[in-house]
Motif scaffolding. Structure first.
Motif, mmCIF file in Angstrom:
data_model
loop_
_atom_site.group_PDB
_atom_site.id
_atom_site.type_symbol
_atom_site.label_atom_id
_atom_site.label_comp_id
_atom_site.label_asym_id
_atom_site.label_seq_id
_atom_site.Cartn_x
_atom_site.Cartn_y
_atom_site.Cartn_z
ATOM 1 N N GLY A 1 31.843 -4.714 41.843
ATOM 2 C CA GLY A 1 30.511 -4.210 42.153
ATOM 3 C C GLY A 1 29.473 -5.260 42.497
ATOM 4 O O GLY A 1 28.448 -4.949 43.087
ATOM 5 N N GLY A 2 29.718 -6.511 42.101
ATOM 6 C CA GLY A 2 28.750 -7.547 42.393
ATOM 7 C C GLY A 2 27.542 -7.552 41.475
ATOM 8 O O GLY A 2 26.519 -8.176 41.773
ATOM 9 N N PHE A 3 27.627 -6.865 40.337
ATOM 10 C CA PHE A 3 26.528 -6.841 39.378
ATOM 11 C C PHE A 3 26.574 -8.079 38.493
ATOM 12 O O PHE A 3 27.594 -8.767 38.415
ATOM 13 C CB PHE A 3 26.616 -5.594 38.493
ATOM 14 N N THR A 4 25.497 -8.333 37.791
ATOM 15 C CA THR A 4 25.455 -9.406 36.808
ATOM 16 C C THR A 4 25.370 -8.785 35.420
ATOM 17 O O THR A 4 24.389 -8.097 35.106
ATOM 18 C CB THR A 4 24.231 -10.318 37.023
ATOM 19 N N VAL A 5 26.407 -8.976 34.610
ATOM 20 C CA VAL A 5 26.396 -8.481 33.232
ATOM 21 C C VAL A 5 25.683 -9.525 32.379
ATOM 22 O O VAL A 5 26.151 -10.649 32.223
ATOM 23 C CB VAL A 5 27.827 -8.238 32.712
ATOM 24 N N SER B 1 18.754 -9.530 44.988
ATOM 25 C CA SER B 1 19.529 -10.008 43.853
ATOM 26 C C SER B 1 20.337 -8.877 43.245
ATOM 27 O O SER B 1 19.981 -7.704 43.354
ATOM 28 C CB SER B 1 18.587 -10.598 42.794
ATOM 29 N N ALA B 2 21.460 -9.247 42.595
ATOM 30 C CA ALA B 2 22.339 -8.252 41.991
ATOM 31 C C ALA B 2 21.639 -7.581 40.824
ATOM 32 O O ALA B 2 20.874 -8.208 40.077
ATOM 33 C CB ALA B 2 23.629 -8.916 41.525
ATOM 34 N N ALA B 3 21.890 -6.298 40.658
ATOM 35 C CA ALA B 3 21.340 -5.573 39.523
ATOM 36 C C ALA B 3 21.952 -6.116 38.241
ATOM 37 O O ALA B 3 23.122 -6.513 38.209
ATOM 38 C CB ALA B 3 21.619 -4.085 39.658
ATOM 39 N N THR B 4 21.175 -6.141 37.175
ATOM 40 C CA THR B 4 21.655 -6.654 35.903
ATOM 41 C C THR B 4 22.049 -5.496 34.986
ATOM 42 O O THR B 4 21.401 -4.457 34.972
ATOM 43 C CB THR B 4 20.588 -7.518 35.216
ATOM 44 N N VAL B 5 23.123 -5.702 34.229
ATOM 45 C CA VAL B 5 23.681 -4.647 33.395
ATOM 46 C C VAL B 5 23.935 -5.168 31.982
ATOM 47 O O VAL B 5 24.419 -6.282 31.797
ATOM 48 C CB VAL B 5 25.007 -4.119 33.984
#
Length: 224
Positions: A27-31, A2-6
């Motif tokens: 980047g494919g991250f989840t804000v 899973s995408a890292a959360t920010v």
């Protein structure tokens, strides 16, 4: 995976919007949230438990340094500081507070993405503009090392333990950290699994009495 959360913490909504676009589209991250001040960042970190908090330093009310200290002190998330200021006192204060990295807002999008991923993976990041100056300051001024190298609440005096307190493998891992190698690079160099590297890194930080890889690298350089 899973995408890292920010979590984004900056008092300018336009900057938060730009960071969100870069992190989610490139980047494919989840804000998972946005905070406009330090107090908000701490509250949201407690509620959302993101992998990384991207933290501005100068914000109204509680600033980014105080917020970083609370977030890292409670083990809520790794903090990557992103600021327009590369003044030494800000860099030192951010590292004392337990920040895992420090970048300037002039950073290119691709470098920002790599840095956030590195911090999410348990590595540390320091802007090239300040790395040499920082290490030099610690090596040349031992008196400053305890305050800056030990990190918030470390309570370890000089921030280092006697060399014999580290095993041979931990010494090898510390040397790699001192070179700025990532977990993946350490894994390749030492021929051990990346999960094993993470275990050794955690033990090294605990034995040195520091809270981040950057602080461990500084302690290693100071021993030389």
């Amino acid at each position: 995976m899973s995408a890292a959360t920010v979590l984004l913490a900056d008092d300018h909504s336009a900057i938060r919007g730009g960071l969100r676009m870069i992190l989610e589209s490139i980047g494919g991250f989840t804000v998972v949230g946005e905070a406009a001040d330090g107090a908000g960042a701490v509250r949201m970190a407690r509620a959302l438990r993101p992998d990384v908090v991207l933290m501005d330093l100068r914000m109204p009310g509680m600033d980014g340094i105080a917020a970083t200290a609370e977030i890292t002190g409670e083990g809520l998330a790794a903090v990557l500081v992103l600021t327009t200021f590369d003044i030494d006192e800000y860099v030192f204060a951010a590292l004392r507070a337990g920040a895992a990295g420090f970048l300037l807002k002039s950073v290119e999008p691709a470098e920002l993405v790599r840095a956030v991923q590195s911090v999410a993976d348990g590595d540390s990041v320091l802007s090239p503009e300040v790395t040499g100056r920082l290490i030099s300051a610690f090596v040349q001024s031992p008196a400053a090392a305890p305050a800056a190298a030990t990190g918030a609440g470390a309570g370890a005096g000089t921030g280092t333990m006697p060399a014999e307190s580290l095993t041979a493998r931990e010494e090898a891992v510390l040397a790699c950290i001192g070179e700025g190698l990532s977990n993946q690079q350490i894994s390749r160099r030492l021929g051990i699994a990346e999960t094993t590297v993470k275990t050794h890194v955690s033990r090294v930080l605990a034995k040195l009495g520091v809270s981040s890889r950057v602080q461990a690298a500084i302690a290693f350089r100071g021993r030389g």
